[in-house]
Structure formats: C-alpha cells, structure tokens
Write a protein that holds these residues in place. Structure first.
Motif, PDB file in Angstrom:
ATOM      1  N   GLY A  17       0.816  -1.214   0.000  1.00 32.90           N
ATOM      2  CA  GLY A  17       0.000   0.000   0.000  1.00 32.90           C
ATOM      3  C   GLY A  17       0.850   1.265   0.000  1.00 32.90           C
ATOM      4  O   GLY A  17       0.520   2.247  -0.670  1.00 32.90           O
ATOM      5  N   THR A  18       1.948   1.233   0.726  1.00 28.43           N
ATOM      6  CA  THR A  18       2.838   2.397   0.771  1.00 28.43           C
ATOM      7  C   THR A  18       3.510   2.615  -0.574  1.00 28.43           C
ATOM      8  O   THR A  18       3.583   3.757  -1.062  1.00 28.43           O
ATOM      9  N   ILE A  19       3.972   1.542  -1.188  1.00 32.08           N
ATOM     10  CA  ILE A  19       4.642   1.669  -2.492  1.00 32.08           C
ATOM     11  C   ILE A  19       3.652   2.159  -3.550  1.00 32.08           C
ATOM     12  O   ILE A  19       3.952   3.090  -4.311  1.00 32.08           O
ATOM     13  N   MET A  82      12.837  -3.199  12.652  1.00 33.15           N
ATOM     14  CA  MET A  82      12.479  -2.510  11.415  1.00 33.15           C
ATOM     15  C   MET A  82      10.974  -2.275  11.348  1.00 33.15           C
ATOM     16  O   MET A  82      10.515  -1.211  10.929  1.00 33.15           O
ATOM     17  N   ALA A  83      10.199  -3.275  11.760  1.00 31.24           N
ATOM     18  CA  ALA A  83       8.743  -3.161  11.723  1.00 31.24           C
ATOM     19  C   ALA A  83       8.247  -2.054  12.651  1.00 31.24           C
ATOM     20  O   ALA A  83       7.304  -1.331  12.308  1.00 31.24           O
ATOM     21  N   GLU A  84       8.873  -1.909  13.807  1.00 30.88           N
ATOM     22  CA  GLU A  84       8.474  -0.842  14.732  1.00 30.88           C
ATOM     23  C   GLU A  84       8.738   0.532  14.127  1.00 30.88           C
ATOM     24  O   GLU A  84       7.898   1.433  14.235  1.00 30.88           O
ATOM     25  N   LYS A  85       9.879   0.691  13.470  1.00 34.14           N
ATOM     26  CA  LYS A  85      10.184   1.968  12.795  1.00 34.14           C
ATOM     27  C   LYS A  85       9.186   2.234  11.686  1.00 34.14           C
ATOM     28  O   LYS A  85       8.693   3.356  11.526  1.00 34.14           O
ATOM     29  N   LEU A  86       8.890   1.203  10.885  1.00 36.74           N
ATOM     30  CA  LEU A  86       7.935   1.368   9.796  1.00 36.74           C
ATOM     31  C   LEU A  86       6.561   1.733  10.348  1.00 36.74           C
ATOM     32  O   LEU A  86       5.892   2.621   9.804  1.00 36.74           O
ATOM     33  N   ALA A  87       6.130   1.059  11.399  1.00 37.47           N
ATOM     34  CA  ALA A  87       4.812   1.335  11.965  1.00 37.47           C
ATOM     35  C   ALA A  87       4.705   2.793  12.407  1.00 37.47           C
ATOM     36  O   ALA A  87       3.710   3.470  12.102  1.00 37.47           O
ATOM     37  N   THR A 126       8.607   4.158   2.348  1.00 34.94           N
ATOM     38  CA  THR A 126       8.863   3.141   1.327  1.00 34.94           C
ATOM     39  C   THR A 126      10.213   2.473   1.553  1.00 34.94           C
ATOM     40  O   THR A 126      10.349   1.245   1.426  1.00 34.94           O
ATOM     41  N   PHE A 127      11.216   3.253   1.914  1.00 31.73           N
ATOM     42  CA  PHE A 127      12.526   2.683   2.224  1.00 31.73           C
ATOM     43  C   PHE A 127      12.419   1.716   3.404  1.00 31.73           C
ATOM     44  O   PHE A 127      12.920   0.591   3.351  1.00 31.73           O
ATOM     45  N   LEU A 128      11.754   2.146   4.476  1.00 24.56           N
ATOM     46  CA  LEU A 128      11.596   1.278   5.646  1.00 24.56           C
ATOM     47  C   LEU A 128      10.731   0.063   5.328  1.00 24.56           C
ATOM     48  O   LEU A 128      10.963  -1.026   5.867  1.00 24.56           O
ATOM     49  N   ALA A 129       9.737   0.239   4.457  1.00 30.88           N
ATOM     50  CA  ALA A 129       8.882  -0.888   4.062  1.00 30.88           C
ATOM     51  C   ALA A 129       9.708  -1.952   3.354  1.00 30.88           C
ATOM     52  O   ALA A 129       9.542  -3.153   3.599  1.00 30.88           O
ATOM     53  N   GLN A 130      10.602  -1.521   2.475  1.00 24.92           N
ATOM     54  CA  GLN A 130      11.459  -2.473   1.768  1.00 24.92           C
ATOM     55  C   GLN A 130      12.354  -3.215   2.758  1.00 24.92           C
ATOM     56  O   GLN A 130      12.501  -4.433   2.684  1.00 24.92           O
TER      57      GLN A 130
END
Length: 170
Positions: A17-19, A82-87, A126-130
């Motif tokens: 969804g972010t991308i 990483m997931a916590e940062k993305l969230a 998007t960077f964090l999602a990847q």
C-alpha cells in the motif's frame, strides 16, 4: 488460524500500500490532480491501519516461529526493530494523509504544501517498508539472507524437505 497465519495475511498491505500510494501521489502531484492525491492519501491511511493489525499479530507470530530450526531470535529481533520503525512512520503518514484529505476537500491553500510533506514521509516509509519486508522474508526464506550458502548434492533434497539416504537408513 493462528497469529503467524494472520500476520502473513495482513503484513503485506502496509508495504504494498505504501509503495502503490507513493506512485499514485507522485502521479497526482505531476498532474496537479487533487482526486489522484486523495486516492494516495486513502492508501496511506489504510496502510497505517493494516500496520496496526500487523504489529498486533507480530508478537504471536514470533512466539510460534522463534524456536524453529534455521530461524533464531536474532533475525526476528532485526525484523521486529524494522517493523516498529515502519509502523511509527506509517502512523505519521496516515495522520498527515488525513490532514491532506481534509485540506483537499476544503480546497485549502496549504493542501499543496501538505502533499509535498506527505511525499517526503512516504519516500522514507517506502525505504523502511522495503527493509521490513526483506528482514521479514529472511525469517523463513534462508536463501535470501546475506550469509546464504548454496546447497548442493544430497543435502539439496534434504533442504527441500526430503530425507537423505543416510537418514532413511538410520
């Protein structure tokens, strides 16, 4: 359906969804079309909502897989960080997108500024999602890990779930 299964069901939308939202937002900015930008904002809001569900199922999924062979706690910890940062960034992106939707609806002068702010935050998301997707994939897909070694010979069938000849004879 357990938490690991639920996590696998919901964890892809925050990334995809972010991308998609980023691509749609860029299109909306280039075309100067508020309806297209609003579509991107809605995708970012939905991605943030799915991030809540993904974070909620992640702990249960961790408990189910952390002791499996070839998984380990360290690789799960990296994914969790990483997931916590993305969230967090998705929650911010969702909130700013809500403001962008409202400002577009009201045809406010600051709507253009907000679209550029959302663009910058969406690029970071998007960077964090990847990164989050990659670390998550590495949990069970050992072949994509940086230290992956190719399997050859009889061990190759064992890696695919078949027993080697020596195991059958034991």
């Amino acid at each position: 359906m357990n938490d690991a299964h639920l996590h696998l069901v919901v964890n892809h939308f925050p990334i995809i969804g972010t991308i998609l939202g980023l691509g749609i937002l860029i299109t909306g900015i280039i075309l100067k079309n508020n309806s297209v930008k609003s579509t991107a904002y809605v995708l970012f809001i939905v991605a943030a909502i799915f991030a809540v569900f993904s974070m909620g199922t992640g702990e249960g999924a961790e408990e189910l897989v952390e002791d499996m062979p070839s998984v380990g706690k360290q690789i799960i910890h990296e994914h969790e960080e990483m997931a916590e940062k993305l969230a967090i960034i998705l929650y911010v992106l969702g909130a700013i997108s809500l403001a962008g939707l409202y400002l577009n609806y009201k045809k406010h002068a600051k709507a253009q500024l907000v679209s550029f702010i959302v663009l910058v935050v969406a690029i970071g998301a998007t960077f964090l999602a990847q990164q989050t997707g990659t670390t998550g994939g590495e949990i069970r897909h050992t072949e994509i890990r940086a230290n992956a070694t190719p399997v050859t010979g009889p061990e190759q069938n064992t890696a695919a779930g078949e027993q080697s000849e020596s195991e059958v004879n034991d």
